[in-house]
Design a protein around this motif. Structure first.
Motif, PDB file in Angstrom:
ATOM      1  N   VAL A 167     -14.943 -10.956   8.374  1.00  0.00           N
ATOM      2  CA  VAL A 167     -13.528 -10.418   7.776  1.00  0.00           C
ATOM      3  C   VAL A 167     -13.676  -9.001   7.390  1.00  0.00           C
ATOM      4  O   VAL A 167     -14.457  -8.050   7.207  1.00  0.00           O
ATOM      5  CB  VAL A 167     -13.987 -11.169   6.378  1.00  0.00           C
ATOM      6  N   THR A 168     -12.257  -8.544   7.613  1.00  0.00           N
ATOM      7  CA  THR A 168     -11.906  -7.008   7.414  1.00  0.00           C
ATOM      8  C   THR A 168     -10.865  -7.132   6.111  1.00  0.00           C
ATOM      9  O   THR A 168     -10.104  -7.942   6.026  1.00  0.00           O
ATOM     10  CB  THR A 168     -11.480  -6.188   8.873  1.00  0.00           C
ATOM     11  N   LYS A 169     -10.645  -5.693   5.883  1.00  0.00           N
ATOM     12  CA  LYS A 169      -9.589  -5.496   4.740  1.00  0.00           C
ATOM     13  C   LYS A 169      -8.032  -6.068   5.416  1.00  0.00           C
ATOM     14  O   LYS A 169      -7.463  -6.501   4.529  1.00  0.00           O
ATOM     15  CB  LYS A 169      -9.720  -3.950   4.472  1.00  0.00           C
ATOM     16  N   ARG A 170      -7.852  -5.903   6.697  1.00  0.00           N
ATOM     17  CA  ARG A 170      -6.810  -6.416   7.261  1.00  0.00           C
ATOM     18  C   ARG A 170      -6.492  -7.679   7.250  1.00  0.00           C
ATOM     19  O   ARG A 170      -5.507  -8.048   6.544  1.00  0.00           O
ATOM     20  CB  ARG A 170      -6.673  -5.654   8.551  1.00  0.00           C
ATOM     21  N   ALA A 171      -7.580  -8.526   7.203  1.00  0.00           N
ATOM     22  CA  ALA A 171      -7.368 -10.100   7.134  1.00  0.00           C
ATOM     23  C   ALA A 171      -7.123 -10.306   5.764  1.00  0.00           C
ATOM     24  O   ALA A 171      -6.245 -11.142   5.410  1.00  0.00           O
ATOM     25  CB  ALA A 171      -8.762 -10.639   7.631  1.00  0.00           C
ATOM     26  N   ILE A 172      -7.752  -9.582   4.589  1.00  0.00           N
ATOM     27  CA  ILE A 172      -7.771 -10.182   3.290  1.00  0.00           C
ATOM     28  C   ILE A 172      -6.226  -9.553   2.901  1.00  0.00           C
ATOM     29  O   ILE A 172      -5.431 -10.103   2.137  1.00  0.00           O
ATOM     30  CB  ILE A 172      -8.472  -9.167   2.475  1.00  0.00           C
ATOM     31  N   ARG A 173      -5.964  -8.465   3.508  1.00  0.00           N
ATOM     32  CA  ARG A 173      -4.348  -8.208   3.056  1.00  0.00           C
ATOM     33  C   ARG A 173      -3.359  -8.960   3.583  1.00  0.00           C
ATOM     34  O   ARG A 173      -2.358  -9.122   2.987  1.00  0.00           O
ATOM     35  CB  ARG A 173      -4.194  -6.745   3.629  1.00  0.00           C
ATOM     36  N   HIS A 174      -3.720  -9.534   4.747  1.00  0.00           N
ATOM     37  CA  HIS A 174      -2.645 -10.013   5.313  1.00  0.00           C
ATOM     38  C   HIS A 174      -2.753 -11.470   4.505  1.00  0.00           C
ATOM     39  O   HIS A 174      -1.511 -12.260   4.333  1.00  0.00           O
ATOM     40  CB  HIS A 174      -3.118 -10.971   6.973  1.00  0.00           C
ATOM     41  N   TYR A 175      -3.796 -12.338   4.167  1.00  0.00           N
ATOM     42  CA  TYR A 175      -3.640 -13.565   3.422  1.00  0.00           C
ATOM     43  C   TYR A 175      -3.448 -13.147   1.816  1.00  0.00           C
ATOM     44  O   TYR A 175      -2.726 -13.953   1.033  1.00  0.00           O
ATOM     45  CB  TYR A 175      -5.041 -14.119   3.330  1.00  0.00           C
ATOM     46  N   LEU A 176      -3.597 -12.107   1.432  1.00  0.00           N
ATOM     47  CA  LEU A 176      -3.092 -11.614  -0.014  1.00  0.00           C
ATOM     48  C   LEU A 176      -1.648 -11.796   0.149  1.00  0.00           C
ATOM     49  O   LEU A 176      -0.916 -12.222  -0.799  1.00  0.00           O
ATOM     50  CB  LEU A 176      -3.536 -10.313  -0.499  1.00  0.00           C
ATOM     51  N   ALA A 177      -1.039 -11.258   1.264  1.00  0.00           N
ATOM     52  CA  ALA A 177       0.308 -11.394   1.271  1.00  0.00           C
ATOM     53  C   ALA A 177       1.028 -12.826   1.496  1.00  0.00           C
ATOM     54  O   ALA A 177       1.906 -13.147   0.713  1.00  0.00           O
ATOM     55  CB  ALA A 177       0.864 -10.462   2.709  1.00  0.00           C
ATOM     56  N   LYS A 178       0.233 -13.627   2.133  1.00  0.00           N
ATOM     57  CA  LYS A 178       0.568 -14.991   2.313  1.00  0.00           C
ATOM     58  C   LYS A 178       0.412 -15.577   0.978  1.00  0.00           C
ATOM     59  O   LYS A 178       1.379 -16.690   0.627  1.00  0.00           O
ATOM     60  CB  LYS A 178      -0.019 -15.713   3.369  1.00  0.00           C
ATOM     61  N   VAL A 179      -0.553 -15.492   0.198  1.00  0.00           N
ATOM     62  CA  VAL A 179      -0.628 -16.227  -1.081  1.00  0.00           C
ATOM     63  C   VAL A 179       0.266 -15.772  -2.028  1.00  0.00           C
ATOM     64  O   VAL A 179       0.934 -16.798  -2.792  1.00  0.00           O
ATOM     65  CB  VAL A 179      -2.194 -15.882  -1.608  1.00  0.00           C
ATOM     66  N   TYR A 180       0.490 -14.568  -2.073  1.00  0.00           N
ATOM     67  CA  TYR A 180       1.642 -14.185  -3.002  1.00  0.00           C
ATOM     68  C   TYR A 180       3.174 -14.574  -2.662  1.00  0.00           C
ATOM     69  O   TYR A 180       3.817 -15.208  -3.423  1.00  0.00           O
ATOM     70  CB  TYR A 180       1.599 -12.453  -3.037  1.00  0.00           C
ATOM     71  N   LEU A 181       3.345 -14.572  -1.300  1.00  0.00           N
ATOM     72  CA  LEU A 181       4.389 -15.225  -0.786  1.00  0.00           C
ATOM     73  C   LEU A 181       4.825 -16.664  -1.116  1.00  0.00           C
ATOM     74  O   LEU A 181       5.547 -17.171  -1.664  1.00  0.00           O
ATOM     75  CB  LEU A 181       4.780 -15.015   0.696  1.00  0.00           C
ATOM     76  N   THR A 182       3.394 -17.451  -0.736  1.00  0.00           N
ATOM     77  CA  THR A 182       3.537 -18.893  -1.232  1.00  0.00           C
ATOM     78  C   THR A 182       3.639 -19.138  -2.729  1.00  0.00           C
ATOM     79  O   THR A 182       4.466 -20.064  -3.094  1.00  0.00           O
ATOM     80  CB  THR A 182       2.325 -19.621  -0.783  1.00  0.00           C
ATOM     81  N   ARG A 183       3.040 -18.342  -3.442  1.00  0.00           N
ATOM     82  CA  ARG A 183       2.923 -18.716  -4.890  1.00  0.00           C
ATOM     83  C   ARG A 183       4.520 -17.965  -5.473  1.00  0.00           C
ATOM     84  O   ARG A 183       4.932 -18.831  -6.315  1.00  0.00           O
ATOM     85  CB  ARG A 183       2.238 -17.706  -5.840  1.00  0.00           C
ATOM     86  N   ALA A 184       5.192 -17.108  -4.869  1.00  0.00           N
ATOM     87  CA  ALA A 184       6.528 -16.886  -5.266  1.00  0.00           C
ATOM     88  C   ALA A 184       7.721 -18.108  -5.286  1.00  0.00           C
ATOM     89  O   ALA A 184       8.544 -18.075  -6.071  1.00  0.00           O
ATOM     90  CB  ALA A 184       7.132 -15.828  -4.467  1.00  0.00           C
ATOM     91  N   TYR A 185       7.473 -19.081  -4.472  1.00  0.00           N
ATOM     92  CA  TYR A 185       8.259 -20.236  -4.341  1.00  0.00           C
ATOM     93  C   TYR A 185       7.902 -21.313  -5.398  1.00  0.00           C
ATOM     94  O   TYR A 185       8.670 -22.379  -5.527  1.00  0.00           O
ATOM     95  CB  TYR A 185       8.082 -20.874  -2.908  1.00  0.00           C
ATOM     96  N   GLU A 186       6.570 -21.257  -6.063  1.00  0.00           N
ATOM     97  CA  GLU A 186       6.314 -22.298  -6.819  1.00  0.00           C
ATOM     98  C   GLU A 186       7.058 -22.263  -8.303  1.00  0.00           C
ATOM     99  O   GLU A 186       7.165 -21.383  -8.758  1.00  0.00           O
ATOM    100  CB  GLU A 186       4.913 -21.975  -7.282  1.00  0.00           C
ATOM    101  N   THR A 187       7.724 -23.475  -8.348  1.00  0.00           N
ATOM    102  CA  THR A 187       8.439 -23.719  -9.784  1.00  0.00           C
ATOM    103  C   THR A 187       7.655 -23.336 -10.999  1.00  0.00           C
ATOM    104  O   THR A 187       6.519 -23.805 -11.079  1.00  0.00           O
ATOM    105  CB  THR A 187       9.003 -25.125  -9.609  1.00  0.00           C
ATOM    106  N   ASP A 188       8.477 -22.535 -11.782  1.00  0.00           N
ATOM    107  CA  ASP A 188       7.786 -22.222 -13.081  1.00  0.00           C
ATOM    108  C   ASP A 188       6.465 -21.492 -12.887  1.00  0.00           C
ATOM    109  O   ASP A 188       5.677 -21.413 -13.624  1.00  0.00           O
ATOM    110  CB  ASP A 188       7.425 -23.252 -13.928  1.00  0.00           C
ATOM    111  N   LEU A 189       6.309 -20.674 -11.706  1.00  0.00           N
ATOM    112  CA  LEU A 189       5.157 -19.860 -11.581  1.00  0.00           C
ATOM    113  C   LEU A 189       5.490 -18.685 -10.800  1.00  0.00           C
ATOM    114  O   LEU A 189       5.121 -17.700 -11.199  1.00  0.00           O
ATOM    115  CB  LEU A 189       4.010 -20.680 -10.917  1.00  0.00           C
ATOM    116  N   GLY A 190       6.086 -18.711  -9.863  1.00  0.00           N
ATOM    117  CA  GLY A 190       6.535 -17.690  -9.015  1.00  0.00           C
ATOM    118  C   GLY A 190       7.294 -16.689  -9.486  1.00  0.00           C
ATOM    119  O   GLY A 190       8.456 -17.143 -10.327  1.00  0.00           O
TER     120      GLY A 190
END
Length: 561
Positions: free
Chosen positions: A203-226
């Motif tokens: 695991v490197t910082k790039r991998a973590i940044r990629h998945y932080l982006a994807k986690v935030y993106l996914t949460r953004a769509y969550e009703t009453d949460l994003g």
């Protein structure tokens, strides 16, 4: 009394099944595990064991999780009879007793327990010199598994302790708590792991940044949460992961056998041949799903074994244009008499006889005209023109009616019915997807200009020579359907699609409209396969019955079940 018995050592050995260098073999002095894990050698073996759990989550054998990632979407329909779960591909009969759902759920929690064990010994180990880095790696893996869980099942129990005694209940943590935990773990890991590693695959910082982006993106769509802030952070982390790097490897070369360590690969599952139990078992089975049944013996006879369980839909084929080089790089358009000669005789393809030619819709030549251009090598070929038959039915298993997905071909793999045999790595994250994550995040912010710029970087690389202008889009072209179409073109077979549709709230609509099996077998009969007995939609997967029965906590089943 019902008990949910989770023993970390038992789970560790289960997770390590099929891994050549697991702890039982390396612990030749037979010292007890507690002491061994506190040594530098033992702890590093434990870390390697945690990485190997990725193979279990993405395993090909048994109740393969590949169906969880791909079946029942707009991109894939059922292929070979009996080799695909209709529950996941058509939804109507999906229930809490589904073995595929149970396997996925169980493997994720087994894998989490291995990471929990590794984190426990990280805090109780004195000899390893890499403790901070290894802690970050394990926090990332644990967060990754919880990300898969929350997307699939919604509220799930957060278990962070090393469990060594029977526990009788686990409460489901609400979705906001699960996302908060994932983000906290990833941010903590980001501070600990290096930008790059001399040991490929860590695991490197790039991998973590990629998945932080994807986690935030996914949460953004969550009703009453994003929130809009989630889209902003998704764009920020995606751009940080990209860090100005352009897509310079051709799409064909990116997936060419032997190029597993391309600079564009952000994170992958390793399948080094020396780590596999045999030459025919325990490997990457990704390529086995997407293509006609060949029946060959791998590198011995030159034909891959495919189970033909996931077949591209007409939508998948139709989303490509004549300007897009990804079509020829994704599908085996020219099928030679010996399949693997495409790779083994790369420099002599002009002198090879063609067995099948899958003629795309933009090729207006007749079969006779095409053969006349090179009669010596084409006269005996079967030309299979673009048609509805490409979205093959179960009857076409033996007649090669559908182009095979070639992205995951491995000419060195051996014949292996029912087992993954490839030693190619499985790409979980790569830079092309990072660009598309950034584009989707900018779209969520209403900034279609930056979104178009990032999409155009993907399309610039995908353009055939001299066709960049035709592949370039304007900011006015950007909407969620275009981004989903671009993800379809870029990511065929890469185990993202169900999550993409679920994230964007388009699963039901697109599956009903573009999936032949769902449309023909249910929608056209006036039945909505997504509606459960309780009248609610089956968006989340069901919590397995076993998990509910063995849990003394008072927890509810997901809607639709």
């Amino acid at each position: 009394m019902k008990t949910l018995k989770i023993y970390s050592l038992l789970l560790l050995f289960v997770a390590l099944a099929g891994c050549k260098d697991y702890l039982e073999e390396e612990n030749k002095s037979n010292i007890i595990a507690e002491d061994y894990y506190r040594t530098q050698e033992g702890y590093e073996k434990l870390i390697n064991a945690a990485y190997s759990t990725l193979r279990n989550v993405y395993a090909y054998t048994g109740t393969s999780s590949a169906y969880m990632f791909s079946a029942g979407t707009d991109m894939y329909v059922e292929g070979r009879t009996g080799d695909q779960p209709k529950s996941l591909s058509e939804y109507r009969n999906l229930n809490p007793d589904d073995p595929y759902v149970l396997s996925f759920y169980t493997n994720l929690y087994k894998s989490i327990q291995v990471t929990n064990t590794a984190l426990y010994f990280n805090a109780n180990t004195a000899e390893s010199v890499n403790l901070p880095v290894r802690k970050g790696e394990m926090q990332f893996l644990r967060a990754y598994y919880y990300f898969l869980l929350v997307q699939t099942f919604g509220a799930v129990p957060i278990v962070t302790d090393r469990v060594t005694a029977p526990l009788s209940e686990f409460n489901r943590n609400p979705v906001p708590e699960v996302y908060a935990f994932i983000i906290s773990e990833l941010n903590a890991a980001l501070e600990l792991v290096p930008e790059t590693s001399t040991q490929y695959g860590r695991v490197t910082k790039r991998a973590i940044r990629h998945y932080l982006a994807k986690v935030y993106l996914t949460r953004a769509y969550e009703t009453d949460l994003g929130t809009t802030e989630d889209f902003r952070l998704a764009a920020q982390f995606a751009d940080a992961a990209i860090n100005g790097q352009k897509l310079t490897t051709s799409f064909e070369d990116l997936f060419y056998p032997g190029n597993d360590r391309d600079p564009e690969i952000v994170f992958s599952i390793q399948y080094d041949p020396t780590s596999l139990p045999t030459s025919t078992t325990g490997g990457n089975g990704q390529g086995n799903f997407f293509g006609p049944y060949q029946g060959g013996q791998g590198g011995v006879q030159g034909y891959p074994w495919r189970n033909y369980a996931l077949v591209p839909t007409m939508y998948t084929f139709d989303t490509f244009t004549e300007n897009d080089a990804r079509f020829d790089a994704t599908f085996m358009v020219y099928h030679y008499n010996r399949y693997y000669d495409y790779y083994d005789k790369k420099d002599d393809r002009a002198n090879l006889n063609i067995r099948f030619y899958y003629k795309p819709k933009w090729d207006t030549r007749t079969a006779e005209q095409w053969k006349a251009e090179d009669p010596a090598h084409r006269n005996n070929a079967t030309v299979i023109p673009y048609s509805l038959a490409w979205e093959s039915s179960q009857r076409t298993v033996a007649d090669n009616a559908s182009p095979t997905v070639k992205k995951f071909d491995d000419p060195k793999s051996q014949f292996s019915v029912g087992n993954g045999s490839s030693s190619r790595d499985l790409f979980l994250a790569r830079l092309g997807e990072t660009y598309l994550i950034a584009a989707e995040a900018y779209l969520g912010l209403g900034n279609t200009g930056p979104a178009a710029e990032r999409i155009n970087e993907v399309r610039r690389r995908a353009a055939k020579p001299g066709r960049v202008a035709q592949m370039t889009i304007a900011s006015t072209d950007v909407n969620i359907d275009f981004i989903l179409d671009e993800r379809a073109r870029e990511l065929v077979g890469e185990f993202h699609r169900w999550f993409d549709l679920k994230r964007t709230g388009t699963l039901v609509e697109r599956a009903k409209r573009l999936n032949r099996d769902i449309k023909t077998n249910w929608v056209d009969q006036g039945i909505d396969p997504f509606v459960g007995a309780d009248g609610k939609l089956k968006i989340l997967r069901p919590i397995p019955t076993t998990a509910l029965d063995l849990n003394n906590a008072d927890i509810a089943q997901n809607p639709g079940y």
